[in-house]
Design a protein around this motif. Sequence first.
Motif, PDB file in Angstrom:
ATOM      1  N   CYS A   1     -10.525  -6.140   1.936  1.00  0.00           N
ATOM      2  CA  CYS A   1      -9.136  -5.711   2.069  1.00  0.00           C
ATOM      3  C   CYS A   1      -9.006  -4.683   3.177  1.00  0.00           C
ATOM      4  O   CYS A   1      -9.997  -4.091   3.631  1.00  0.00           O
ATOM      5  CB  CYS A   1      -8.614  -5.126   0.759  1.00  0.00           C
ATOM      6  SG  CYS A   1      -9.377  -3.566   0.298  1.00  0.00           S
ATOM      7  N   ALA A   2      -7.791  -4.479   3.607  1.00  0.00           N
ATOM      8  CA  ALA A   2      -7.450  -3.423   4.560  1.00  0.00           C
ATOM      9  C   ALA A   2      -6.098  -2.857   4.147  1.00  0.00           C
ATOM     10  O   ALA A   2      -5.167  -3.607   3.854  1.00  0.00           O
ATOM     11  CB  ALA A   2      -7.385  -3.974   5.974  1.00  0.00           C
ATOM     12  N   VAL A   3      -6.002  -1.540   4.114  1.00  0.00           N
ATOM     13  CA  VAL A   3      -4.770  -0.857   3.738  1.00  0.00           C
ATOM     14  C   VAL A   3      -4.281  -0.078   4.951  1.00  0.00           C
ATOM     15  O   VAL A   3      -5.066   0.610   5.616  1.00  0.00           O
ATOM     16  CB  VAL A   3      -5.003   0.068   2.535  1.00  0.00           C
ATOM     17  CG1 VAL A   3      -3.775   0.929   2.249  1.00  0.00           C
ATOM     18  CG2 VAL A   3      -5.381  -0.752   1.302  1.00  0.00           C
ATOM     19  N   TYR A   4      -2.977  -0.138   5.231  1.00  0.00           N
ATOM     20  CA  TYR A   4      -2.445   0.437   6.462  1.00  0.00           C
ATOM     21  C   TYR A   4      -0.956   0.722   6.272  1.00  0.00           C
ATOM     22  O   TYR A   4      -0.321   0.198   5.341  1.00  0.00           O
ATOM     23  CB  TYR A   4      -2.651  -0.521   7.643  1.00  0.00           C
ATOM     24  CG  TYR A   4      -2.262  -1.946   7.358  1.00  0.00           C
ATOM     25  CD1 TYR A   4      -0.999  -2.429   7.721  1.00  0.00           C
ATOM     26  CD2 TYR A   4      -3.133  -2.810   6.705  1.00  0.00           C
ATOM     27  CE1 TYR A   4      -0.629  -3.743   7.452  1.00  0.00           C
ATOM     28  CE2 TYR A   4      -2.770  -4.121   6.416  1.00  0.00           C
ATOM     29  CZ  TYR A   4      -1.522  -4.577   6.791  1.00  0.00           C
ATOM     30  OH  TYR A   4      -1.157  -5.867   6.508  1.00  0.00           O
ATOM     31  N   PRO A   5      -0.372   1.548   7.128  1.00  0.00           N
ATOM     32  CA  PRO A   5       1.051   1.872   6.984  1.00  0.00           C
ATOM     33  C   PRO A   5       1.950   0.908   7.732  1.00  0.00           C
ATOM     34  O   PRO A   5       1.604   0.401   8.796  1.00  0.00           O
ATOM     35  CB  PRO A   5       1.139   3.268   7.601  1.00  0.00           C
ATOM     36  CG  PRO A   5       0.087   3.257   8.664  1.00  0.00           C
ATOM     37  CD  PRO A   5      -1.029   2.386   8.146  1.00  0.00           C
ATOM     38  N   VAL A   6       3.123   0.668   7.157  1.00  0.00           N
ATOM     39  CA  VAL A   6       4.225   0.020   7.860  1.00  0.00           C
ATOM     40  C   VAL A   6       5.458   0.886   7.626  1.00  0.00           C
ATOM     41  O   VAL A   6       5.537   1.622   6.650  1.00  0.00           O
ATOM     42  CB  VAL A   6       4.467  -1.425   7.361  1.00  0.00           C
ATOM     43  CG1 VAL A   6       3.303  -2.319   7.740  1.00  0.00           C
ATOM     44  CG2 VAL A   6       4.694  -1.459   5.852  1.00  0.00           C
TER      45      VAL A   6
ATOM     46  N   ALA B   1      -1.138  -3.772   2.056  1.00  0.00           N
ATOM     47  CA  ALA B   1      -2.528  -4.192   1.890  1.00  0.00           C
ATOM     48  C   ALA B   1      -2.680  -5.651   2.286  1.00  0.00           C
ATOM     49  O   ALA B   1      -1.885  -6.502   1.866  1.00  0.00           O
ATOM     50  CB  ALA B   1      -2.982  -3.995   0.451  1.00  0.00           C
ATOM     51  N   ALA B   2      -3.669  -5.923   3.122  1.00  0.00           N
ATOM     52  CA  ALA B   2      -4.059  -7.299   3.436  1.00  0.00           C
ATOM     53  C   ALA B   2      -5.316  -7.604   2.620  1.00  0.00           C
ATOM     54  O   ALA B   2      -6.298  -6.846   2.678  1.00  0.00           O
ATOM     55  CB  ALA B   2      -4.330  -7.461   4.924  1.00  0.00           C
ATOM     56  N   LEU B   3      -5.281  -8.688   1.855  1.00  0.00           N
ATOM     57  CA  LEU B   3      -6.343  -8.992   0.896  1.00  0.00           C
ATOM     58  C   LEU B   3      -6.950 -10.367   1.162  1.00  0.00           C
ATOM     59  O   LEU B   3      -6.236 -11.316   1.485  1.00  0.00           O
ATOM     60  CB  LEU B   3      -5.802  -8.955  -0.531  1.00  0.00           C
ATOM     61  CG  LEU B   3      -5.008  -7.711  -0.944  1.00  0.00           C
ATOM     62  CD1 LEU B   3      -4.371  -7.931  -2.301  1.00  0.00           C
ATOM     63  CD2 LEU B   3      -5.923  -6.494  -0.972  1.00  0.00           C
ATOM     64  N   VAL B   4      -8.251 -10.435   0.993  1.00  0.00           N
ATOM     65  CA  VAL B   4      -8.962 -11.714   1.054  1.00  0.00           C
ATOM     66  C   VAL B   4      -9.546 -11.961  -0.335  1.00  0.00           C
ATOM     67  O   VAL B   4     -10.287 -11.109  -0.857  1.00  0.00           O
ATOM     68  CB  VAL B   4     -10.082 -11.691   2.102  1.00  0.00           C
ATOM     69  CG1 VAL B   4     -10.853 -13.006   2.090  1.00  0.00           C
ATOM     70  CG2 VAL B   4      -9.507 -11.412   3.488  1.00  0.00           C
TER      71      VAL B   4
ATOM     72  N   PRO C   1       0.191   0.130  -3.321  1.00  0.00           N
ATOM     73  CA  PRO C   1       0.815  -0.626  -2.235  1.00  0.00           C
ATOM     74  C   PRO C   1       2.144  -1.245  -2.634  1.00  0.00           C
ATOM     75  O   PRO C   1       2.328  -1.713  -3.758  1.00  0.00           O
ATOM     76  CB  PRO C   1      -0.225  -1.712  -1.922  1.00  0.00           C
ATOM     77  CG  PRO C   1      -1.528  -1.108  -2.341  1.00  0.00           C
ATOM     78  CD  PRO C   1      -1.200  -0.298  -3.560  1.00  0.00           C
ATOM     79  N   ARG C   2       3.072  -1.209  -1.689  1.00  0.00           N
ATOM     80  CA  ARG C   2       4.352  -1.918  -1.889  1.00  0.00           C
ATOM     81  C   ARG C   2       4.240  -3.356  -1.408  1.00  0.00           C
ATOM     82  O   ARG C   2       4.749  -4.268  -2.047  1.00  0.00           O
ATOM     83  CB  ARG C   2       5.472  -1.208  -1.137  1.00  0.00           C
ATOM     84  CG  ARG C   2       6.783  -1.999  -1.169  1.00  0.00           C
ATOM     85  CD  ARG C   2       7.922  -1.298  -0.476  1.00  0.00           C
ATOM     86  NE  ARG C   2       9.085  -2.177  -0.366  1.00  0.00           N
ATOM     87  CZ  ARG C   2      10.239  -1.825   0.180  1.00  0.00           C
ATOM     88  NH1 ARG C   2      10.394  -0.605   0.675  1.00  0.00           N
ATOM     89  NH2 ARG C   2      11.242  -2.681   0.243  1.00  0.00           N
ATOM     90  N   TYR C   3       3.582  -3.540  -0.252  1.00  0.00           N
ATOM     91  CA  TYR C   3       3.504  -4.867   0.357  1.00  0.00           C
ATOM     92  C   TYR C   3       2.084  -5.419   0.258  1.00  0.00           C
ATOM     93  O   TYR C   3       1.100  -4.675   0.411  1.00  0.00           O
ATOM     94  CB  TYR C   3       3.900  -4.803   1.831  1.00  0.00           C
ATOM     95  CG  TYR C   3       5.321  -4.383   2.080  1.00  0.00           C
ATOM     96  CD1 TYR C   3       6.382  -5.202   1.707  1.00  0.00           C
ATOM     97  CD2 TYR C   3       5.613  -3.168   2.698  1.00  0.00           C
ATOM     98  CE1 TYR C   3       7.701  -4.828   1.947  1.00  0.00           C
ATOM     99  CE2 TYR C   3       6.923  -2.774   2.948  1.00  0.00           C
ATOM    100  CZ  TYR C   3       7.960  -3.606   2.567  1.00  0.00           C
ATOM    101  OH  TYR C   3       9.249  -3.240   2.796  1.00  0.00           O
ATOM    102  N   VAL C   4       1.981  -6.734   0.029  1.00  0.00           N
ATOM    103  CA  VAL C   4       0.682  -7.402  -0.061  1.00  0.00           C
ATOM    104  C   VAL C   4       0.739  -8.703   0.731  1.00  0.00           C
ATOM    105  O   VAL C   4       1.657  -9.514   0.548  1.00  0.00           O
ATOM    106  CB  VAL C   4       0.289  -7.702  -1.524  1.00  0.00           C
ATOM    107  CG1 VAL C   4      -0.973  -8.562  -1.573  1.00  0.00           C
ATOM    108  CG2 VAL C   4       0.083  -6.411  -2.305  1.00  0.00           C
TER     109      VAL C   4
ATOM    110  N   GLY D   1       2.707  -6.721  10.649  1.00  0.00           N
ATOM    111  CA  GLY D   1       3.726  -6.142   9.790  1.00  0.00           C
ATOM    112  C   GLY D   1       4.122  -7.001   8.606  1.00  0.00           C
ATOM    113  O   GLY D   1       3.367  -7.858   8.128  1.00  0.00           O
ATOM    114  N   VAL D   2       5.326  -6.767   8.123  1.00  0.00           N
ATOM    115  CA  VAL D   2       5.862  -7.477   6.961  1.00  0.00           C
ATOM    116  C   VAL D   2       6.498  -8.781   7.419  1.00  0.00           C
ATOM    117  O   VAL D   2       7.358  -8.788   8.302  1.00  0.00           O
ATOM    118  CB  VAL D   2       6.906  -6.607   6.230  1.00  0.00           C
ATOM    119  CG1 VAL D   2       7.513  -7.364   5.053  1.00  0.00           C
ATOM    120  CG2 VAL D   2       6.273  -5.303   5.759  1.00  0.00           C
ATOM    121  N   GLY D   3       6.068  -9.869   6.833  1.00  0.00           N
ATOM    122  CA  GLY D   3       6.587 -11.178   7.215  1.00  0.00           C
ATOM    123  C   GLY D   3       7.196 -11.913   6.037  1.00  0.00           C
ATOM    124  O   GLY D   3       7.263 -11.397   4.906  1.00  0.00           O
ATOM    125  N   ALA D   4       7.613 -13.140   6.301  1.00  0.00           N
ATOM    126  CA  ALA D   4       8.252 -13.948   5.252  1.00  0.00           C
ATOM    127  C   ALA D   4       7.293 -14.236   4.106  1.00  0.00           C
ATOM    128  O   ALA D   4       7.719 -14.432   2.961  1.00  0.00           O
ATOM    129  CB  ALA D   4       8.763 -15.259   5.860  1.00  0.00           C
TER     130      ALA D   4
END
Length: 532
Positions: A448-453, A464-467, A493-496, A519-522
């Motif tokens: 995973c990677a956690v980062y700000p948007v 958070a981007a998760l595998v 995290p708010r976004y995943v 960033g945040v996508g569909a």
Amino acid sequence: MTSEPRAVPPAQRTLPAMLQRQAAVFGTRPLLRIAGSRWSHADAAEAAGGRAGALAQAGIERGDRVAVMCGNRIEFLETFLGAGWIGASTVPINPASMGPQIEYFLSHSEAKLLVIEAGFLSRLQAADLGRTKLKEIWIVGEAAGGEPAAWLAPASVRVLAYPSGGPAAEPADVQPGDPLAILYTSGTTGPAKGVICPHAQYFWWGVNSAEVLGVATDDVLCTTLPLFHINALNTFAQAALTGSEVVFETRFSASGFWPSMHANGATVVYLLGAMVPILLAQPAGEGERNHRVRIGLGPGVPDAAGKAFFERTGVRLLEGYGSTETNFAIATAPDSPRGGVMGWLRPGFQARVADEGDAELPAGEAGELLLRADEPHAFASGYFNMPEKTVEAWRNLWFHTGDRVVRDADGAFRFVDRIKDAIRRRGENISSFEVEQVLLSHRSVASCAVYPVRSELAEDEVMAALVPREGERIDPLELMSFCESRLPYFAVPRYVDVLPDLPRTENGKVQKFKLRERGVGAQTWDRALNKR
């Protein structure tokens, strides 16, 4: 005895000297209102001596650490002042912390005593106190069942109700460079670091902030910010040094903010960047003008929001820069020629915008902000039990802030972005490392990677981007529920995004800048839209 803070001799820039000075100079003038309790300036020194006596009876000595985990109440300030009175250090713990974080703060700081509000006792069930050096726990308020919760700790740790003050202790002969507090600030690629804040740094926080805001004896300072932060602790120093009064509210309420300011007679207020858009989102009303507030401190408030706030409320918000490790080194003023900047360098400090080799860059070119102070001990003295991190941050005799800025031709500093891999949300610094460790402890997450948007409140949101692990499926809602019992609420995290793999360099390092750009996508899961 001088009434001008900057004229205080260097040897007297300590908490005990500050309390004794204010008692002599300001006496019975009102100093403090907090949760139904009131102090005069003379009362503060008396309270410090009494609490110091109770700490001494508990075995706390000069150089020891005392952890405090409670809300804005008189016991917090009593403990902070009492510990400083005898040369011990206070370790404030964010009340939002959960068991694993509490255990880390206690064990890393080697605290001997924990002062904890009864409402937070259940958090200790997930902390292994046997790994700490605690000798005693004081419970503030009523514990469940009305009795001290002995189940909280090993048999070697004494658990009792917050004791009344003991016989007043004499102030220790502390020095300006002695530690007063250890304030934990989130790490960037590792665990949180304990910033060692000396007595003189606290003194200068009060002096500089009071000067920026023009605090005078007839002012009433009012803050809704929590006392475990330097921002709120600093307001007490401002009042103590200037003879003014400070009011601590228990929490921030958008609908109750202006009624509270009116009721308290506030003249100076303290806001964080996200709080201003929240207040502006409230319906406009007479209460926004029915107050005595003349000025406010609002670091991180967007320029447009600051202008809109002034138009609606008549309160001008000043911008500024100062980290837990430094001081109020850069600020705007009511008559600053322009907004949209962090401000101009204040007296007593030096600043440099530098490249990766610490060489100074010309005006208009972005680089890392480096700071240092002219006065001794006006900055933190390092990171507790982390000598390598201390050397890294203070290399070449400059403190490296980790923030990318630009110095304009007129000397103003503009914030660009964070070089460090840190996230700022709801006024809190969040360690991406700590969030990642919790996510990786879940059975379905392989990497995973956690980062700000950016959010609509001019602050960061946690993404958070998760595998997933082979053969596993990630359920974001279940995973966030897992995080809620292991992370402070503001760090969940708010976004995943669930991805087949993370972008990496040739040597395998995750390229978070690519994820931030994506960033945040569909396809992104949003916790705000998927609550239980």
